[in-house]
Design a protein around this motif. Structure first.
Motif, PDB file in Angstrom:
ATOM      1  N   ARG A 202      -4.700  -4.487   3.814  1.00  0.00           N
ATOM      2  CA  ARG A 202      -5.196  -5.424   4.820  1.00  0.00           C
ATOM      3  C   ARG A 202      -6.218  -6.393   4.229  1.00  0.00           C
ATOM      4  N   SER A 203      -6.889  -5.946   3.176  1.00  0.00           N
ATOM      5  CA  SER A 203      -7.946  -6.742   2.551  1.00  0.00           C
ATOM      6  C   SER A 203      -7.443  -8.072   1.977  1.00  0.00           C
ATOM      7  N   LEU A 204      -6.127  -8.227   1.825  1.00  0.00           N
ATOM      8  CA  LEU A 204      -5.604  -9.505   1.321  1.00  0.00           C
ATOM      9  C   LEU A 204      -5.865 -10.632   2.315  1.00  0.00           C
ATOM     10  N   ALA A 227       3.305  -2.635   0.609  1.00  0.00           N
ATOM     11  CA  ALA A 227       2.184  -2.959   1.494  1.00  0.00           C
ATOM     12  C   ALA A 227       1.760  -1.721   2.264  1.00  0.00           C
ATOM     13  N   THR A 228       0.515  -1.750   2.735  1.00  0.00           N
ATOM     14  CA  THR A 228       0.074  -0.676   3.633  1.00  0.00           C
ATOM     15  C   THR A 228       0.554  -1.014   5.048  1.00  0.00           C
ATOM     16  N   ARG A 229       0.491  -0.015   5.888  1.00  0.00           N
ATOM     17  CA  ARG A 229       0.880  -0.259   7.276  1.00  0.00           C
ATOM     18  C   ARG A 229      -0.089  -1.238   7.934  1.00  0.00           C
ATOM     19  N   GLN A 242       6.716  -1.576   3.723  1.00  0.00           N
ATOM     20  CA  GLN A 242       5.623  -0.623   3.990  1.00  0.00           C
ATOM     21  C   GLN A 242       5.849   0.672   3.220  1.00  0.00           C
ATOM     22  N   VAL A 243       4.842   1.055   2.453  1.00  0.00           N
ATOM     23  CA  VAL A 243       4.907   2.309   1.695  1.00  0.00           C
ATOM     24  C   VAL A 243       4.146   3.375   2.472  1.00  0.00           C
ATOM     25  N   GLY A 244       4.719   4.560   2.606  1.00  0.00           N
ATOM     26  CA  GLY A 244       3.954   5.631   3.236  1.00  0.00           C
ATOM     27  C   GLY A 244       4.776   6.584   4.062  1.00  0.00           C
ATOM     28  N   GLN A 245       4.057   7.369   4.815  1.00  0.00           N
ATOM     29  CA  GLN A 245       4.652   8.420   5.640  1.00  0.00           C
ATOM     30  C   GLN A 245       5.664   7.842   6.619  1.00  0.00           C
ATOM     31  N   THR A 246       5.346   6.711   7.208  1.00  0.00           N
ATOM     32  CA  THR A 246       6.273   6.084   8.159  1.00  0.00           C
ATOM     33  C   THR A 246       6.932   4.857   7.544  1.00  0.00           C
ATOM     34  N   GLY A 247       6.867   4.758   6.228  1.00  0.00           N
ATOM     35  CA  GLY A 247       7.490   3.635   5.525  1.00  0.00           C
ATOM     36  C   GLY A 247       8.408   4.153   4.431  1.00  0.00           C
ATOM     37  N   VAL A 248       8.427   3.457   3.309  1.00  0.00           N
ATOM     38  CA  VAL A 248       9.290   3.825   2.183  1.00  0.00           C
ATOM     39  C   VAL A 248       8.526   4.774   1.258  1.00  0.00           C
ATOM     40  N   VAL A 258      -3.694  -2.503  -4.598  1.00  0.00           N
ATOM     41  CA  VAL A 258      -4.687  -3.582  -4.584  1.00  0.00           C
ATOM     42  C   VAL A 258      -5.323  -3.675  -3.193  1.00  0.00           C
ATOM     43  N   GLY A 259      -6.631  -3.395  -3.121  1.00  0.00           N
ATOM     44  CA  GLY A 259      -7.312  -3.453  -1.828  1.00  0.00           C
ATOM     45  C   GLY A 259      -6.703  -2.500  -0.818  1.00  0.00           C
ATOM     46  N   VAL A 260      -6.332  -1.323  -1.310  1.00  0.00           N
ATOM     47  CA  VAL A 260      -5.722  -0.271  -0.484  1.00  0.00           C
ATOM     48  C   VAL A 260      -6.744   0.855  -0.361  1.00  0.00           C
ATOM     49  N   SER A 261      -7.022   1.283   0.877  1.00  0.00           N
ATOM     50  CA  SER A 261      -8.087   2.277   1.066  1.00  0.00           C
ATOM     51  C   SER A 261      -7.715   3.647   0.498  1.00  0.00           C
ATOM     52  N   GLY A 262      -6.425   4.012   0.631  1.00  0.00           N
ATOM     53  CA  GLY A 262      -5.991   5.333   0.161  1.00  0.00           C
ATOM     54  C   GLY A 262      -5.901   6.348   1.279  1.00  0.00           C
ATOM     55  N   ALA A 263      -5.619   5.895   2.492  1.00  0.00           N
ATOM     56  CA  ALA A 263      -5.392   6.826   3.618  1.00  0.00           C
ATOM     57  C   ALA A 263      -4.206   7.729   3.278  1.00  0.00           C
ATOM     58  N   VAL A 264      -4.270   8.998   3.771  1.00  0.00           N
ATOM     59  CA  VAL A 264      -3.222   9.963   3.396  1.00  0.00           C
ATOM     60  C   VAL A 264      -1.825   9.486   3.789  1.00  0.00           C
ATOM     61  N   GLN A 265      -1.759   8.738   4.900  1.00  0.00           N
ATOM     62  CA  GLN A 265      -0.430   8.278   5.329  1.00  0.00           C
ATOM     63  C   GLN A 265       0.147   7.278   4.329  1.00  0.00           C
ATOM     64  N   HIS A 266      -0.712   6.584   3.597  1.00  0.00           N
ATOM     65  CA  HIS A 266      -0.217   5.670   2.563  1.00  0.00           C
ATOM     66  C   HIS A 266       0.072   6.437   1.272  1.00  0.00           C
ATOM     67  N   ILE A 279      -7.341  -0.988  -7.517  1.00  0.00           N
ATOM     68  CA  ILE A 279      -8.385  -2.019  -7.555  1.00  0.00           C
ATOM     69  C   ILE A 279      -8.989  -2.063  -6.155  1.00  0.00           C
ATOM     70  N   ASN A 280     -10.267  -1.744  -6.065  1.00  0.00           N
ATOM     71  CA  ASN A 280     -10.921  -1.723  -4.755  1.00  0.00           C
ATOM     72  C   ASN A 280     -12.401  -1.993  -4.977  1.00  0.00           C
ATOM     73  N   GLN A 281     -13.003  -2.753  -4.066  1.00  0.00           N
ATOM     74  CA  GLN A 281     -14.422  -3.093  -4.278  1.00  0.00           C
ATOM     75  C   GLN A 281     -15.376  -1.966  -3.857  1.00  0.00           C
ATOM     76  N   ASP A 282     -14.816  -0.968  -3.149  1.00  0.00           N
ATOM     77  CA  ASP A 282     -15.654   0.145  -2.682  1.00  0.00           C
ATOM     78  C   ASP A 282     -15.475   1.338  -3.626  1.00  0.00           C
ATOM     79  N   ASP A 298     -13.717  -7.039  -6.882  1.00  0.00           N
ATOM     80  CA  ASP A 298     -13.142  -7.871  -5.826  1.00  0.00           C
ATOM     81  C   ASP A 298     -11.725  -8.251  -6.260  1.00  0.00           C
ATOM     82  N   LEU A 299     -10.765  -7.924  -5.421  1.00  0.00           N
ATOM     83  CA  LEU A 299      -9.366  -8.161  -5.815  1.00  0.00           C
ATOM     84  C   LEU A 299      -9.068  -9.637  -6.046  1.00  0.00           C
ATOM     85  N   PHE A 300      -9.772 -10.512  -5.341  1.00  0.00           N
ATOM     86  CA  PHE A 300      -9.480 -11.944  -5.475  1.00  0.00           C
ATOM     87  C   PHE A 300      -9.904 -12.481  -6.841  1.00  0.00           C
ATOM     88  N   GLU A 301     -10.758 -11.717  -7.540  1.00  0.00           N
ATOM     89  CA  GLU A 301     -11.099 -12.082  -8.925  1.00  0.00           C
ATOM     90  C   GLU A 301     -10.281 -11.256  -9.909  1.00  0.00           C
TER      91      GLU A 301
END
Ligand code: FAD
Length: 311
Positions: A202-204, A227-229, A242-248, A258-266, A279-282, A298-301
């Motif tokens: 979503r951070s994109l 992509a994340t959900r 969409q990659v994940g539990q309800t995706g591919v 890139v800018g993906v939090s890492g939720a278990v569903q992803h 790559i994540n700023q947090d 920062d992913l944009f850099e």
């Protein structure tokens, strides 16, 4: 008794995951048959017939199967399903749309996303986005299941093709009809079989920046985009990536999050990746717990710099 595999295809080519489903089906040591349904799909039937281990291909060719509506395919499977001990498919949005309906018509249970076949009616599958593994048994006479493809090596191809038998399809159902479809056109490799995946969250910030930031890197690496959900729900990326539990579920050599939090569903959908780069700023983002290499930035850099550095 025999084993039946439902073949997913795009009208011209069989989905690579079917080769893994054939390997999984060999567990039962029964003749393996593949069902290819659609309209004008003899090339797909030929391809299915050349998979090592396949003893027969059932070729259902009818105008009303051209869009492979779940209700029609479920009816087709149910019509022939009682001849089989096992009805199996690779786990994908295609098969999880069809097999539960077929199982209901046959009045048996549907077991989805099997990680391991322990006995001819005993399976290991994961629940809670991969946090718990359960071992389950089905007492039903027909076992209907989808398998987690990346746990099985792909079967090979042979010259001596299996027999292709025409199968008459039951008449079209009238509950649903195909109206239209919108497909994202892309020269990139298919997400489910790509060797490299670049995934964005979503951070994109927008669909335009999703494409502008990630596509040049994907192009240089010959990668598929994922992509994340949250990114899909926000309209930044199409649903089919969409990659994940309800995706591919993907299993690439390299997964760049890139800018993906890492939720278990992803992470459920990417955990079979061989190498994960995040790559994540947090610095506390959960994605770093599953990453082999992490960059706090920062992913944009970071992404344009990485793209420029890739030769
Ligand atoms: C039943 C169910 C099924 C689900 N199925 C799926 C699924 O299949 N797939 C899936 O992905 N999700 C799924 N989800 C949603 C999941 O729980 C998460 O909400 C989602 O994965 C979060 O997406 P995200 O990481 O893009 O967004 P966020 O959670 O908003 O995270 C954004 C991340 O980007 C980082 N960030 C922000 N700005 C920048 C920047 N400039 N540079 C670098 N990093 C930055 C932040 O630090 C944060 O870690 C499901 C949820 C439920 C309840």
């Amino acid at each position: 008794m025999k084993t039946l595999i439902l073949a997913e295809h795009n009208g011209t080519e069989i989905n690579p995951s079917i080769y893994q489903a054939v390997t999984a089906a060999q567990f039962w040591n029964l003749p393996i048959e593949v069902l290819v349904a659609g309209s004008n799909i003899s090339a797909v039937a030929q391809q299915a017939a050349s998979i090592t281990g396949v003893s027969r291909v059932l070729h259902a060719d009818a105008e009303h199967l051209s869009h492979q509506l779940a209700e029609d395919l479920a009816k087709l499977i149910a019509a022939t399903g009682r001849e089989y001990k096992v009805i199996l498919a690779a786990h994908s949005s295609f098969s999880r749309n069809i097999l539960p309906r077929a199982a209901a018509l046959l009045d048996v249970a549907m077991i989805s996303d099997v990680l391991e076949i322990q006995a001819d009616n005993t399976y290991v599958r994961s629940v809670y986005a991969g946090n718990i593994y359960t071992t389950i048994q089905s007492a039903d006479a027909i076992q209907v299941l989808t398998i987690h493809g990346s746990n099985y090596p792909a079967a090979g191809a042979i010259e001596n093709k299996a027999h292709i038998q025409q199968l008459e399809a039951p008449p079209a159902q009238r509950k649903s009809r195909w109206v239209s479809e919108t497909r994202s056109q892309s020269d990139r490799p298919a997400l489910s079989s790509a060797k490299v995946v670049v995934s964005g969250g979503r951070s994109l910030g927008s669909a335009a920046s999703f494409e502008q930031v990630l596509a040049p890197l994907a192009e240089k690496l010959g990668a598929a985009l994922g992509a994340t959900r949250a990114a899909v729900d926000a309209g930044f990326a199409p649903n089919d990536i969409q990659v994940g539990q309800t995706g591919v579920v993907v299993a690439p050599e390299l997964y760049i999050a890139v800018g993906v939090s890492g939720a278990v569903q992803h992470t459920y959908g990417m955990r079979d990746s061989k190498i994960v780069v995040a790559i994540n700023q947090d610095p506390d983002a959960p994605i770093f717990q599953v990453a082999d290499y992490g960059l706090v930035a920062d992913l944009f850099e970071a992404v344009p710099a990485l793209t420029a550095a890739v030769q």
